[in-house]
Design an enzyme around this catalytic site. Structure first.
Site, PDB file in Angstrom:
ATOM      1  N   GLU A 138       0.206  -0.872   5.792  1.00 58.17           N
ATOM      2  CA  GLU A 138       1.322  -0.304   6.554  1.00 58.17           C
ATOM      3  C   GLU A 138       1.163   1.198   6.760  1.00 58.17           C
ATOM      4  O   GLU A 138       1.434   1.714   7.839  1.00 58.17           O
ATOM      5  CB  GLU A 138       2.650  -0.588   5.848  1.00 58.17           C
ATOM      6  CG  GLU A 138       3.880  -0.434   6.744  1.00 58.17           C
ATOM      7  CD  GLU A 138       4.440   0.981   6.803  1.00 58.17           C
ATOM      8  OE1 GLU A 138       5.234   1.267   7.702  1.00 58.17           O
ATOM      9  OE2 GLU A 138       4.079   1.830   5.935  1.00 58.17           O
ATOM     10  N   ASP A 189       0.851  -1.190   0.000  1.00 59.61           N
ATOM     11  CA  ASP A 189       0.000   0.000   0.000  1.00 59.61           C
ATOM     12  C   ASP A 189       0.885   1.238   0.000  1.00 59.61           C
ATOM     13  O   ASP A 189       2.094   1.151   0.252  1.00 59.61           O
ATOM     14  CB  ASP A 189      -0.934   0.017   1.225  1.00 59.61           C
ATOM     15  CG  ASP A 189      -0.173   0.112   2.540  1.00 59.61           C
ATOM     16  OD1 ASP A 189       0.888  -0.576   2.671  1.00 59.61           O
ATOM     17  OD2 ASP A 189      -0.605   0.851   3.444  1.00 59.61           O
TER      18      ASP A 189
END
Lengths: 481, 481
Positions: A174, A107
């Site tokens: 994250e 991400d």
């Protein structure tokens, strides 16, 4: 270079030859706007997981799993929104080989052209004059994630056996607190992650822009708030100014006692817990490539508290610091509002280092602030509390993983890397260390000026390609230890 | 009561007789949601102006004028939105009579049932068990505005000549900064307002809930900001904590030097400018109806800085105070954000009293803060500036207007009113005094607990009706001076 070189020239050459393909692979990854903080883009984050699954399949990974983490806990706009899955994959299962677990995240931070990007953030732009790749995720953390895939592709092309069993663990949250990851790591510690010997994370950066580094330490962070409450509601300073004890006056007074303008923490006992600086450790800072000018460039100002490289690095890495972040409940807008805020919450945090004990630090903080508040003899209500803590992390830069990474770096960059620490924290480092009981290596690919969370995020092609070589070389050197 | 009573019993009786009509008139006014801060309700503000014009016409006013003030300056949503007009009217033009100008405002604060009102804010509710009128604007300021109209109606009914020439000036932007009013007053000083002898304003409140007051003083307010700038952008406290000079550290330190927890201003020289408290003045506070308990009830806490009525009143009215309002640019949300704010702006204000010279105060503030900042030896950039000032106001409670109002109050309430000051400011008071060169009287109608800007705003019917008598009686007593 005083180490026994492994015959990796063919491997390194193959990486160079595959450069066009590697750039294409990264370009495809960048094109998927996998912004984890934007619920509307959640399907794209999931698309990115499937992209990685397809790549892993094509490269021959075994036992690929998409670990679902369930519904995202509040606060969310859509109460049914699912967390993106964690992607697990394995290359090899030879009990005679060491097993390395590689972590990365797929991400990215939000990005929009309007924020000031020179090019479309989700269309990777190759600036050929500088040989730089621009795009959201190039350095944080799609470049390194794709880098590991590139390493496998180069082995396949060469028909070269991977020297270790390689597990991958790629998460998609994250940038939004790694929700669900801790639980998954704990759950898989004796399952998917069984027999892991070492964890390697490429999710940080060189200290500067010219010299590769290996990172063996991170500071922790204890975050506190001081709550002071007086009147039942916000009051008008015309009517009540001078006749009631104002919470802001008390709070500002107490907050002013915590740290001085030179950055020295004023809470007694904190520095007593800091590991003494040995002559040996002091020497480690001598050769590290950094300067006051680099700090000034990074801060966009000439506000350094120290006039030399060594003091800067020590205060960033191995000494604690205290920052006053702000006040909740006070007037924070522009203009002039004549309010006496009824309830104010002062926020500050202390960056922790070896050997500060978190619980003992809390006690010192609470005792000191309570005493300072009592000195004020205020009728207001007072509370101080910890709202978050995360431990510091420090590893042994002389262990086998760091030494293997150092040799690979020397192969590729022709220089001994700097062994660095960082001022911030990467909580997942501690999670892997604790849950799997193994050492963690932080092996960064990008440079300190890559702008990970900023506009115009970039990855120099030299870092990308030499980085792939370093990751691969590390596997080989580590396998020999 | 040691004054010569005027034969006003018939007038007072007529006010009582007209009570039902007076309640109806106020009810009609409350039904018009003339919220000046809500651009969508601007037509209602204008409707309210026309309602007043119609009432004035019906009562026989001469030379009624709607003074247009042009387009409202930014910030506005609708760039073409016009300011509501100021309503001017005149009753009588006899050069043998004194001329009184009455000011009031016909706009109100926002209000919505959902905010917690027990009844619809724009449907006046008459609670017959308590004889209280609830509704937005009942006390602030439609009650007093309609009160003046009621006074005229009672004279008409009695065929009693008004003892003075009465001018009215009703504005529609008071709750939104009185935009355009200063200019209008200046412009009309020698036109419409020519020959005015005295200005009376009924836009404040009794100190408490039982005893009528006349208000002869207001504190001023000098509002300052301290700007401290360091890095070029907000930074991460993990990476930069301990190595750069943080603007928040400097700002909190400087702000902590301004006032202590007992409310004492720490800037040298400020108290030297305050008019000494004479024994005579000290005595004035003895009989004023107020208590520590009333302060506690108003603040919703037990945080009084003083343990007796007299000290509270002195510190609210005749001593300066310093309030720290907040910080712009720092973290102000909930939760934990590890930011080092790059530029922070601390806001504070000083309530001013006789004989503080505004300009001299600014200089003391600037000098002190500059010196405190210099002590820090910080590399950050620093600036302190005045962003707003408004003078204190103090009148002579023994002048003819106050004495006339005192007599009327004694007629109606059978008690000598308290002569009070207020901690806040009513800027228009100074405007009229300065532009017309005449004395101003603050003659409040409502009580201290009316909740002018809160939910469930109310006006006791006794205050409304006795208030009308007091306004009318004042005209008669003043005409004899």
């Amino acid at each position: 270079m005083s180490y026994e070189k492994l015959p990796l020239d063919e491997f390194y050459k193959t990486i160079d030859e595959l450069k066009p393909q590697f750039i294409q692979r990264l370009k495809k990854a960048i094109a998927i706007p996998s912004v984890s903080s934007d619920e509307n883009l959640r399907p794209k984050v999931v698309d990115m997981a499937h992209f990685l699954v397809d790549e892993l399949k094509a490269l021959g990974a075994q036992d690929i799993q998409l670990k679902e983490l369930g519904v995202q806990p509040p606060p969310v706009s859509n109460p049914n929104i699912k967390l993106p899955p964690i992607v697990l994959g394995r290359f090899g299962n030879d009990s005679n080989k060491k097993t390395i677990l590689v972590y990365g995240h797929y991400d990215v931070q939000p990005a929009a052209k309007e924020d000031g990007w020179a090019t479309e953030p989700f269309e990777m732009y190759h600036d050929k004059s500088k040989d730089i790749l621009y795009g959201r995720g190039t350095t944080d953390d799609k470049g390194p994630v794709i880098g590991w895939l590139n390493v496998i592709e180069a082995h396949k092309k060469l028909n070269l056996e991977l020297p270790v069993n390689l597990l991958v663990c790629f998460e998609g949250m994250e940038e939004s607190g790694s929700l669900g990851l801790d639980e998954l790591v704990a759950k898989e510690a004796n399952e998917y992650f069984k027999n892991v010997d070492q964890v390697t994370i490429s999710d940080n950066y060189w200290l500067g822009t010219t010299k590769p580094v290996l990172t063996y330490g991170l500071r922790g962070c204890n975050y506190y708030q001081i709550i002071i409450e007086g009147p039942g509601a916000d009051l008008h300073s015309g009517i009540f100014g001078g006749i009631i004890a104002e919470p802001m006056t008390d709070l500002i007074n107490v907050m002013s006692k915590l740290v001085d303008s030179q950055g020295k923490i004023q809470i007694p006992g904190v520095y007593d817990m800091v590991a003494p600086l040995t002559k040996e450790e002091d020497g480690l800072y001598d050769d590290i490539a950094f300067s006051v000018e680099e700090l000034n460039a990074a801060s966009g100002s000439k506000t350094s508290l120290h006039n030399n490289k060594k003091d800067i690095l020590k205060h960033r890495w191995r000494f604690p610091s205290l920052s006053l972040h702000g006040i909740e409940g006070a007037f924070s807008g522009s203009g002039a509002k004549t309010v006496i805020p009824a309830r104010v919450v002062g926020k500050f945090s202390i960056r922790t280092v070896p050997n500060i004990e978190s619980g003992k630090l809390d006690q010192l903080v609470f005792d000191f602030i309570t005493k300072e508040f009592e000195k004020l003899q205020s009728p207001n209500k007072f509370k101080v509390e910890l709202i978050h803590d995360g431990n510091y992390w420090v590893s042994d830069p002389f262990n086998s993983a760091f030494q293997a990474a150092s040799k690979a770096t020397q192969d590729v960059w022709n220089v001994v890397p700097d062994f660095t620490r960082e001022g911030g924290s990467i909580p997942i480092t501690l999670t892997f260390e604790k849950e799997l009981g193994v050492d963690v290596l932080l092996l960064p690919m990008g440079r300190g000026d890559d702008g990970a969370h900023s506009i115009n995020e970039k990855l120099d092609i030299s870092n990308y390609i030499q980085g792939c070589k370093t990751l691969g070389g590390f596997l080989h050197y580590y396998s020999k230890t």
